[in-house]
Design a protein around this motif. Structure first.
Motif, mmCIF file in Angstrom:
data_model
loop_
_atom_site.group_PDB
_atom_site.id
_atom_site.type_symbol
_atom_site.label_atom_id
_atom_site.label_comp_id
_atom_site.label_asym_id
_atom_site.label_seq_id
_atom_site.Cartn_x
_atom_site.Cartn_y
_atom_site.Cartn_z
ATOM 1 N N ALA A 117 0.833 -1.200 0.000
ATOM 2 C CA ALA A 117 0.000 0.000 0.000
ATOM 3 C C ALA A 117 0.872 1.257 0.000
ATOM 4 O O ALA A 117 0.592 2.214 -0.723
ATOM 5 N N ARG B 39 2.202 1.768 -3.449
ATOM 6 C CA ARG B 39 1.181 2.327 -4.345
ATOM 7 C C ARG B 39 1.008 3.821 -4.094
ATOM 8 O O ARG B 39 0.885 4.613 -5.022
ATOM 9 N N ARG B 40 1.008 4.220 -2.825
ATOM 10 C CA ARG B 40 0.862 5.638 -2.501
ATOM 11 C C ARG B 40 2.011 6.454 -3.069
ATOM 12 O O ARG B 40 1.820 7.538 -3.578
ATOM 13 N N ARG C 71 3.753 5.725 -5.691
ATOM 14 C CA ARG C 71 3.599 5.806 -7.147
ATOM 15 C C ARG C 71 2.588 6.880 -7.529
ATOM 16 O O ARG C 71 2.797 7.624 -8.489
ATOM 17 N N TYR C 72 1.475 6.943 -6.759
ATOM 18 C CA TYR C 72 0.431 7.918 -7.086
ATOM 19 C C TYR C 72 0.818 9.333 -6.664
ATOM 20 O O TYR C 72 0.328 10.305 -7.210
ATOM 21 N N GLN D 263 -6.743 8.816 -3.797
ATOM 22 C CA GLN D 263 -5.752 8.434 -2.785
ATOM 23 C C GLN D 263 -6.397 8.402 -1.407
ATOM 24 O O GLN D 263 -6.159 7.479 -0.628
#
Length: 177
Positions: free
Chosen positions: A34, A37-38, A40-41, A73
């Motif tokens: 997680a 992913r954060r 990356r965003y 997000q």
């Protein structure tokens, strides 16, 4: 019986502990994913330096995209927070279960210790009784031997007295008659 129940409960507690460790490892891996992913965003591309109108249009589009991305997000973070909270609640329940099982094991271990102490006292008493019994049997055997010797001596004395009396009767009969 008590030792078997104790070993079964200990094995069950160990299995529970292993499963909790596995769940914790899975949760840590999910949290790391997680966070990845954060990251990356959260990385946004820098606006290009073309014309002023295109730049404003791109800035507006980027602001819209960022606002939309931030909402996504936040939703993802909210969902992840709920998932982590659910995992933590599950871990808490497992921890409470494990704690109660450990308390049961401690209680059973205490009971086992009390039984061992009680049995030790009984075994000591049995040992003392066996020693006393062996001493009594040895003394009884000595007394039996003495009784046998006395009865043999008494019979010999009675035999000698009867022979003497018989001889005395014969002598008296011969003298009187």
């Amino acid at each position: 019986g008590v030792a078997l129940a104790l070993s079964e409960r200990l094995a069950k507690a160990m299995r529970t502990l292993d499963s909790m460790s596995q769940k914790r490892d899975d949760a840590e891996k999910a949290a790391e994913a997680a966070f990845a992913r954060r990251r990356r965003y959260s990385g946004a591309a820098a606006p290009s330096q073309s014309s002023l109108g295109q730049e404003r249009q791109q800035q507006q589009q980027m602001q819209y995209t960022e606002a939309h991305g931030q909402q996504q997000q936040q939703q993802m973070q909210h969902a992840e927070a709920h998932a982590v909270l659910a995992d933590l609640r599950a871990f808490e329940a497992q921890a409470r279960l494990t704690e109660s099982q450990v308390e049961d094991i401690a209680r059973l271990n205490h009971e086992l210790g009390q039984h061992v102490v009680h049995q030790t006292a009984q075994i000591e008493q049995l040992y003392m009784d066996a020693v006393d019994t062996a001493d009594n049997v040895a003394r009884g055997n000595v007394e039996l031997k003495k009784a046998v010797e006395r009865s043999g001596t008494a019979a010999w004395i009675v035999f000698v007295i009867l022979v003497c009396l018989s001889f005395a009767l014969l002598v008296l009969d011969y003298v009187s008659g």
